[in-house]
Design an enzyme around this catalytic site. Structure first.
Site, PDB file in Angstrom:
ATOM      1  CE1 TYR A   1      -4.402   1.334   0.378  1.00 32.32           C
ATOM      2  CE2 TYR A   1      -3.079   3.249   0.620  1.00 32.32           C
ATOM      3  CZ  TYR A   1      -4.453   2.533   0.377  1.00 32.32           C
ATOM      4  OH  TYR A   1      -5.174   3.565   0.296  1.00 32.32           O
TER       5      TYR A   1
ATOM      6  CD  GLU B   1      -4.135   6.760   1.615  1.00 29.36           C
ATOM      7  OE1 GLU B   1      -4.487   6.366   0.602  1.00 29.36           O
ATOM      8  OE2 GLU B   1      -3.909   8.065   1.752  1.00 29.36           O
TER       9      GLU B   1
ATOM     10  CE  LYS C   1      -2.895   1.545  -9.042  1.00 31.92           C
ATOM     11  NZ  LYS C   1      -2.553   0.342  -8.014  1.00 31.92           N
TER      12      LYS C   1
HETATM   13  P1  IOT Z   1      -3.463  -1.177  -5.038  1.00 34.62           P
HETATM   14  O1  IOT Z   1      -1.931  -0.395  -5.087  1.00 34.62           O
HETATM   15  O2  IOT Z   1      -3.989  -1.943  -6.098  1.00 34.62           O
HETATM   16  O3  IOT Z   1      -3.452  -2.037  -3.710  1.00 34.62           O
HETATM   17  C1  IOT Z   1      -3.029  -1.765  -2.484  1.00 34.62           C
HETATM   18  C2  IOT Z   1      -2.061  -2.921  -1.571  1.00 34.62           C
HETATM   19  O4  IOT Z   1      -3.106  -3.571  -1.314  1.00 34.62           O
HETATM   20  C3  IOT Z   1      -1.312  -3.835  -2.641  1.00 34.62           C
HETATM   21  O5  IOT Z   1      -0.166  -3.344  -2.784  1.00 34.62           O
HETATM   22  C4  IOT Z   1      -1.474  -5.007  -1.975  1.00 34.62           C
HETATM   23  O6  IOT Z   1      -0.419  -5.106  -0.854  1.00 34.62           O
HETATM   24  C5  IOT Z   1      -2.944  -5.022  -1.222  1.00 34.62           C
HETATM   25  N1  IOT Z   1      -3.637  -5.833  -2.592  1.00 34.62           N
HETATM   26  C6  IOT Z   1      -4.230  -5.214  -3.393  1.00 34.62           C
HETATM   27  N2  IOT Z   1      -5.245  -6.001  -4.156  1.00 34.62           N
HETATM   28  C7  IOT Z   1      -5.114  -7.261  -3.387  1.00 34.62           C
HETATM   29  C8  IOT Z   1      -5.727  -8.253  -3.461  1.00 34.62           C
HETATM   30  N3  IOT Z   1      -6.567  -8.675  -4.462  1.00 34.62           N
HETATM   31  N4  IOT Z   1      -5.364  -9.362  -2.334  1.00 34.62           N
HETATM   32  C9  IOT Z   1      -4.471  -9.114  -1.417  1.00 34.62           C
HETATM   33  N5  IOT Z   1      -4.099  -7.658  -1.246  1.00 34.62           N
HETATM   34  C10 IOT Z   1      -4.342  -6.883  -2.174  1.00 34.62           C
HETATM   35  C11 IOT Z   1      -5.087   2.027  -4.083  1.00 34.62           C
HETATM   36  C12 IOT Z   1      -4.870   1.085  -5.053  1.00 34.62           C
HETATM   37  O7  IOT Z   1      -4.726   1.200  -6.215  1.00 34.62           O
HETATM   38  O8  IOT Z   1      -4.459   0.083  -4.681  1.00 34.62           O
HETATM   39  N6  IOT Z   1      -4.028   2.549  -3.160  1.00 34.62           N
HETATM   40  C13 IOT Z   1      -3.102   3.358  -3.594  1.00 34.62           C
HETATM   41  C14 IOT Z   1      -3.093   4.877  -3.192  1.00 34.62           C
HETATM   42  C15 IOT Z   1      -4.600   5.511  -2.788  1.00 34.62           C
HETATM   43  C16 IOT Z   1      -4.628   6.728  -3.048  1.00 34.62           C
HETATM   44  N7  IOT Z   1      -4.466   7.578  -1.658  1.00 34.62           N
HETATM   45  C17 IOT Z   1      -4.181   8.835  -1.721  1.00 34.62           C
HETATM   46  N8  IOT Z   1      -4.162   9.740  -2.767  1.00 34.62           N
HETATM   47  N9  IOT Z   1      -3.905   9.440  -0.550  1.00 34.62           N
HETATM   48  C18 IOT Z   1      -1.865   2.935  -3.271  1.00 34.62           C
HETATM   49  O9  IOT Z   1      -0.844   3.747  -3.287  1.00 34.62           O
HETATM   50  O10 IOT Z   1      -1.852   1.877  -2.494  1.00 34.62           O
HETATM   51 MG    MG Z   2      -0.043  -0.287  -5.650  1.00 36.57          MG
HETATM   52 MG    MG Z   3      -3.091  -3.498  -7.632  1.00 31.81          MG
END
Ligand code: IOT
Ligand code: MG
Ligand code: MG
Length: 504
Positions: A339, A373, A434
């Protein structure tokens, strides 16, 4: 000193000269509770620690001062070098108190960690967050009384506090959230406070040759993963995207680096195939958890309750993770995530042009504070401790400061990270486009369908989601309701009726 879980993951602390009645400790986080009482001069400190088995590691005392720490440090070895000739402090809390003796509030400028801290000193209450405010900290201060807690709901019954230099919490008058990277120094007798910033994201950008940048990112991330991995077998929440796959691969490459990985999906959408490629490559013990979309939507109140976040976009990212944490079973896992990588690298913006990319990075680094978050409460509702290597202070400082052309390069987003991880992951993972967690799990589409099925027109869905999340916040945070008693469908009906009648 990074054990399986930190000694404490949260607290409610009351410093009083007024002899008032203590608050009931109300937390979303699971954890055993220990009460700590201290008297200094004319003030008393009463703390309820949410702990994981060894609460004594979460507090330290010296020269009439008490320090309480929820969370952990990641630059302990470096910090110990600042304490020559002293008996080596055993716990992170003792390290921070020893540094406070030497540097006073400026001690918090030295720390790379995931923590919220309180120092009770004669006449003073000092409250500190880590650089990212990743363990939220709330305060209610009035003459003769300073109340602080790692969850806002724990201060719901606090008698009205004075205004302080911090963000007010929606629906909780007199309660404020300590900003990220900040120390509040409160005078207990008057309830007045001074604020010191201990961290800010760099507005400057550094140029570096490609290989040097990729090498620097790789080394910084390797260190951040190593210091977070702890003593047992860490669990990585793995999507199969570059961010979490990088964390998993580096965790697996540590000395004696056994790791577990887990992926969540719904019957509608998942990234199981992508995650499997990574798990097979790094040799992790891998699990897939399918959560029906209906169960996912039932967890909306729990997500808002845990994150205390009134922002619908963010809640949509956090919902699938909360639902997963609640399903993990075997309590007490140390969880590493990917994250936050997309914030300093502009990954969410799918933006080719460099000015727009850096504008997005600047905006996101200016607005993350208070969204919660990164809060550990998301996983603590299932009894787990989560930590995010990309928001390690050193990793984040490096990623933010790299010039935009290293983030978008050779037609790829997050180029520098992909280059940094090219040696540890299969090519198909390194170049995978992504996919946000809210997309890959079908969360955003299920939430949308819930609203359109209730009669919300397509162009009002975003607004309706915002209203639903705010209503949930008012119920489970400000209103003190338990999320098990809050039915998502009923809140949707309420919001839909309001929208239809034009009330909002
Ligand atoms: P994304 O980057 O896809 O997911 C964040 C984390 O959640 C991943 O790195 C992983 O550890 C976990 N994760 C994601 N999908 C799964 C899954 N299917 N099963 C298990 N673990 C999973 C949103 C995003 O795209 O998520 N997060 C952004 C930032 C948000 C924006 N915030 C802001 N502008 N303040 C990020 O940077 O993570
Ligand atoms: Mg990510
Ligand atoms: Mg992802």
């Amino acid at each position: 000193m990074v054990a399986n879980l930190p000694p404490a993951t949260g607290f409610l602390a009351e410093i009083r000269q007024d002899g008032g009645r203590p608050l009931a400790p109300v937390f979303a986080s699971l954890g055993r509770r220990a009460t700590l009482r201290k008297r200094t001069g004319d003030q008393s400190l009463r703390t309820v620690l949410l702990h994981s088995g060894a609460p004594d590691g979460a507090h330290a005392h010296a020269r009439g001062r008490t320090l309480v720490l929820a969370g952990e440090l990641y630059n302990r070895a470096e910090l110990l070098r600042l304490l020559p000739g002293r008996a080596l402090p055993g716990s992170d809390a003792a390290v921070v108190l020893a540094l406070f003796d030497l540097y006073d509030v400026h001690a918090f400028r030295l720390l790379n960690g995931r923590f919220a801290a309180l120092v009770a000193a004669p006449g003073r209450a000092v409250l500190a967050t880590d650089h990212a405010g990743s363990v939220p900290l709330y305060v209610s201060a009035a003459p003769g009384r300073v109340l602080a807690a790692t969850e806002a709901k724990a201060l719901r019954d606090a008698p009205g506090g004075r205004p302080v230099a911090a963000r007010p919490v929606r629906g909780l008058p007199g309660t404020h959230q300590v900003p990220a990277g900040t120390v509040l120094d409160v005078d207990v007798a008057t309830g007045t406070c001074g604020a010191h910033r201990t961290w800010a994201p760099s507005p400057a950008r550094r140029t570096m040759p490609e290989e040097e940048a990729a090498g620097a990112v790789r080394r910084a991330l390797e260190r951040a993963v190593r210091v977070r991995a702890g003593e047992g077998t860490p669990l990585v929440v793995l999507s199969g995207g570059i961010d979490s796959s990088g964390v998993a691969a580096l965790a697996a490459r540590r000395a004696a680096g056994r790791i577990d990985t887990v992926s969540m999906g719904t019957e509608e959408a998942h990234e199981f195939a992508q995650a499997r490629v990574v798990a097979a490559h790094i040799g992790s013990a891998h699990r897939e958890v399918t959560i029906p979309a209906a169960e996912l939507l039932r967890r909306l109140p729990h997500t808002v309750w845990a994150a205390e976040c009134p922002d619908a976009d963010i809640v949509e990212y956090l919902l699938p993770l909360t639902a997963l944490y609640l399903r993990l079973g075997d309590p007490g896992r140390r969880v590493l995530t990917g994250y936050g990588a997309d914030i300093p690298l502009g990954g969410m913006h799918r933006e080719d042009r460099l000015p727009e990319l850096d504008t997005a990075v600047c905006r996101d680094m200016d607005t993350f504070d208070g969204l919660n978050e990164m809060t550990p409460v998301l996983s603590a509702v299932g009894g787990h401790w989560s930590t995010h290597p990309y928001w390690d202070r050193d990793v984040l400082d490096l990623l933010v400061s790299l010039e935009a052309g290293l983030k978008r390069r050779h037609g790829r987003d997050k180029w520098v990270l992909r280059a940094a991880l090219a040696g540890v992951l299969p090519h198909e993972v390194v170049v995978r486009p992504k996919l946000g967690v809210h997309e890959g799990s079908g969360t955003a589409s299920s939430f949308t369908r819930l609203l359109t099925d209730a009669g919300v027109p397509g162009d009002r869905v975003r607004h309706a989601k915002a209203l639903v999340v705010r209503e949930l916040f008012d119920l489970v945070v400000a209103g003190g309701r338990h999320p098990d008693e809050v039915v998502t469908g009923a809140v949707v009906e309420l919001v839909t009726a309001r929208l239809a009648s034009g009330t909002r």
